[in-house]
Design an enzyme around this catalytic site. Structure first.
Site, short mmCIF file in Angstrom:
data_model
loop_
_atom_site.label_atom_id
_atom_site.label_comp_id
_atom_site.label_asym_id
_atom_site.label_seq_id
_atom_site.Cartn_x
_atom_site.Cartn_y
_atom_site.Cartn_z
CE LYS A 226 13.09 62.15 -2.07
NZ LYS A 226 14.19 61.60 -1.26
CD GLU B 1 9.60 51.48 -14.95
OE1 GLU B 1 9.57 50.25 -14.76
OE2 GLU B 1 8.77 52.05 -15.67
CB CYS C 232 14.14 46.21 -9.06
SG CYS C 232 15.12 46.65 -10.50
CD GLU D 259 10.94 44.60 -4.20
OE1 GLU D 259 10.38 45.61 -3.72
OE2 GLU D 259 11.62 44.62 -5.24
P1 NAD Z 1 11.52 53.75 -1.84
O1 NAD Z 1 10.23 53.64 -2.56
O2 NAD Z 1 11.51 53.59 -0.38
O3 NAD Z 1 12.20 55.16 -2.15
C1 NAD Z 1 12.46 55.60 -3.47
C2 NAD Z 1 12.56 57.10 -3.48
O4 NAD Z 1 11.30 57.67 -3.18
C3 NAD Z 1 13.52 57.67 -2.44
O5 NAD Z 1 14.22 58.75 -2.99
C4 NAD Z 1 12.59 58.12 -1.35
O6 NAD Z 1 13.12 59.14 -0.54
C5 NAD Z 1 11.42 58.64 -2.16
N1 NAD Z 1 10.15 58.75 -1.46
C6 NAD Z 1 9.70 58.04 -0.41
N2 NAD Z 1 8.45 58.45 -0.08
C7 NAD Z 1 8.11 59.41 -0.94
C8 NAD Z 1 6.94 60.21 -1.14
N3 NAD Z 1 5.87 60.07 -0.37
N4 NAD Z 1 6.93 61.12 -2.14
C9 NAD Z 1 8.00 61.25 -2.96
N5 NAD Z 1 9.12 60.53 -2.82
C10 NAD Z 1 9.19 59.62 -1.83
O7 NAD Z 1 12.50 52.69 -2.53
P2 NAD Z 1 14.01 52.35 -2.16
O8 NAD Z 1 14.05 51.61 -0.87
O9 NAD Z 1 14.85 53.55 -2.32
O10 NAD Z 1 14.39 51.37 -3.35
C11 NAD Z 1 14.07 50.01 -3.34
C12 NAD Z 1 12.86 49.74 -4.19
O11 NAD Z 1 13.08 50.23 -5.51
C13 NAD Z 1 12.57 48.26 -4.35
O12 NAD Z 1 11.20 48.05 -4.27
C14 NAD Z 1 13.08 47.96 -5.75
O13 NAD Z 1 12.49 46.85 -6.36
C15 NAD Z 1 12.76 49.23 -6.47
N6 NAD Z 1 13.58 49.40 -7.66
C16 NAD Z 1 12.95 49.27 -8.87
C17 NAD Z 1 13.69 49.39 -10.04
C18 NAD Z 1 13.04 49.26 -11.38
O14 NAD Z 1 13.66 49.61 -12.37
N7 NAD Z 1 11.82 48.75 -11.45
C19 NAD Z 1 15.05 49.65 -9.96
C20 NAD Z 1 15.65 49.80 -8.70
C21 NAD Z 1 14.90 49.68 -7.55
#
Ligand code: NAD
Length: 530
Positions: free
Chosen positions: A219, A300, A334, A431
């Site tokens: 997804k 992550e 991140c 963040e």
């Molecule tokens: P997000 O948490 O909004 O979304 C991530 C994914 O989760 C998307 O595909 C989204 O559609 C899905 N999602 C949302 N709600 C969900 C639910 N209830 N159940 C299942 N899936 C769901 O994050 P984002 O805006 O896409 O990415 C940014 C975030 O990701 C920042 O916090 C960043 O720090 C983090 N990030 C972390 C790493 C790492 O390696 N630690 C790497 C890249 C990004």
């Protein structure tokens, strides 16, 4: 399995050759720049195409749609996608379970060659994929190169790791027995990537899953489904049988929850925000009727990453490292530096030098290769502007602070720097995930380290110092998953910097490291009496 029939068209690298990181391209070279411009022009004609769900190798359409837009000019449709709802979860699960029957029994060498074929296809079409990243999430040229390079690296690296895992043995042979250890697949995984490394992280979590013999419901993020659709096309071209990766864009709240909660989901590989990661953790922990395992979660999450600049630091290098880490891809990493913690003797001059350096950065269309492209969407921009208002109350605005208005209505934001931020201020703790940097003054190294460790996160960090004792102390006491000395805190390289964070930054899975594939397998010990 079609991989072998492809061998005349695709010549993948041999795993025997060992792993080498993909080289970055040099966009200063006129021919490279020409290739990038040509790819952007060419892709212009492919924008707005409709992409289907891919479940069990079949193309499906839904009534609801997801519109993926170019954040630099939101009127431009990059891709029109189907929207899987909760009702598609069973369908995708059935396809993934069916495929698991044969894929889990497919020889590891065949699964490895799928990854190596895919890596080679992407290598051959790297400019096209770079251009997709510019259009879909607003990456400038260097950022697209890093994302595409990391994608290839993950494929090549996990291919070799899978072979290593397949030849694992027990540490000893018990006298009178033959002892074996087999890392076998888990089952069907839900792969849920973020939008910010929409190619590398999406492909990395998917590749790690399938090379171990699992099958996947993928997804993608609703902000970046097109690059994921392109990856699934690559996998098909590389010989992937139907059902091994089931491509299902959908909303987190409906389809996301449905696959996380599904009793047949065996594991969830997620990268994204802390809030969503914790929600998935909780939902996955609850055993559903008929569920016969504890779901494994690989989560992550976010970061609030610091660079500690000591009084004895190389000032030029520290300014360069902080600015690159804070404003690369508009701070939407991140690993981005969102706090620079500076020892008092250097503070005033450092603030001034950062201000001067930031003034040189350009903001604009990433296709024209500006330093900062747009942020990903309207909601993200509004959230960042909210933090900037908070910053004006909490500190002194040194640079930026405004959202430039463009004809095309892109979501641009100036690189923004606040000085005199207190260590416990909102700007120092939450963040922001945008181009907003907080500068924090500390009296000495000990206080600096204490401030560096004062958030709930623990992802990346860096220290600039010429004092070996300080570096040694930081090695032990700076509590982050990825620590860097005298260099920026972004830009982790597969193999060299296994990536994953502590505390609320996640489960420390260390993507691109030697332990990663264990998370996608379970070990079976077999003992035979001789
Ligand atoms: P997000 O948490 O909004 O979304 C991530 C994914 O989760 C998307 O595909 C989204 O559609 C899905 N999602 C949302 N709600 C969900 C639910 N209830 N159940 C299942 N899936 C769901 O994050 P984002 O805006 O896409 O990415 C940014 C975030 O990701 C920042 O916090 C960043 O720090 C983090 N990030 C972390 C790493 C790492 O390696 N630690 C790497 C890249 C990004």
């Amino acid at each position: 399995m079609a991989t072998s029939s492809l061998s005349t068209q695709i010549q993948p690298r041999s795993p025997q050759g060992g792993f080498v990181n993909e080289a970055f391209v040099d966009f200063k070279s006129p021919s490279v720049a020409r290739s990038m411009k040509a790819a952007l022009d060419q892709l212009g004609g492919q924008l707005g195409r409709e992409y289907d769900l891919v479940i069990g190798g079949q193309r499906l359409r839904t009534e609801g749609k997801i519109r993926s837009l170019n954040p630099a000019r939101p009127a431009q449709l990059v891709g029109l996608h189907q929207k899987a709802g909760a009702e598609h979860a069973n369908l995708a699960m059935k396809a993934a379970l069916d495929a698991f029957e044969s894929w889990s029994r497919t020889p590891v060498e065949t699964r490895v060659s799928l990854l190596l074929n895919a890596a080679e296809i992407i290598r051959q079409r790297a400019f096209e994929f770079r251009a997709w990243l510019t259009y879909e999430v607003g990456k400038n040229w260097a950022e697209t190169d890093a994302d595409v390079g990391e994608t290839i690296d993950f494929l090549e690296f996990y291919a070799r790791e899978a072979l290593r895992l397949a030849s694992a043995t027990t540490p000893i042979q018990f006298p009178g027995e033959r002892n074996e250890l087999h890392y076998i697949p888990l089952g069907v995984g839900a792969v849920i990537p973020p939008w910010n490394f929409p190619f590398a992280i999406m492909a990395g979590m998917t590749a790690a899953s399938i090379v171990c013999g699992n099958t996947v419901i993928l997804k993608p993020s609703s902000d970046a489904p097109t690059i994921a659709a392109k990856f699934v096309e690559v996998l098909e071209e590389a010989g992937m049988p139907g059902g091994v990766v089931n491509f299902c864009p959908g909303s987190g709240a409906s389809f996301g929850n449905a696959i996380v909660e599904h009793p047949r989901t065996r594991f969830i590989a997620f990268t994204g925000s802390k809030a969503v990661g914790l929600e998935i953790h909780e939902r996955a922990a609850k055993a559903q009727p008929g569920q016969i395992w504890i779901k494994r979660t690989i989560l992550e999450m976010g970061g609030k990453d610091s660079i500690l600049v000591c009084a004895d630091a190389d000032l030029d290098a520290a300014v360069e490292g902080v600015v690159a880490s804070a404003f690369g891809f508009s701070g939407q990493k991140c690993s981005a530096c969102s706090r620079a913690i500076i020892e008092a003797p250097l503070y005033d001059v450092f603030v001034e030098r950062v201000r001067e350096r930031v003034a040189q950065l350009t903001v604009g269309d990433p296709a024209a290769n500006h330093n900062l492209g747009p942020v990903v969407n309207r909601a993200a921009l509004d959230s960042m502007l909210g933090y900037i208002e908070t910053g004006k109350r909490e500190g002194r605005l040194v640079a930026g602070g405004s959202a430039p208005v463009t004809e095309d209505g892109g979501y641009f934001l100036e690189p923004t720097v606040f000085a005199d931020i207190a260590p416990d201020a909102v700007l120092a703790q939450e963040e922001i995930f945008g181009p907003v940097l907080a500068l924090i003054k500390v009296e000495n190294f000990a206080e600096g380290l204490q401030v560096a460790n004062n958030t709930e996160y623990g992802l990346t960090g860096a220290i600039y110092s010429s004092d070996r004792a300080k570096l040694d102390h930081a090695r032990r006491e700076f509590h982050v998953g990825n620590l860097y000395f005298n260099r920026k805190c972004t830009g982790a390289m597969v193999g060299a910097h296994p990536f994953g964070g502590f505390n609320m930054s996640g489960t420390d899975s260390k993507a691109g490291g030697p332990d990663y594939l264990y998370l996608f397998t379970q070990a079976k010990s077999v003992a035979e009496k001789l």
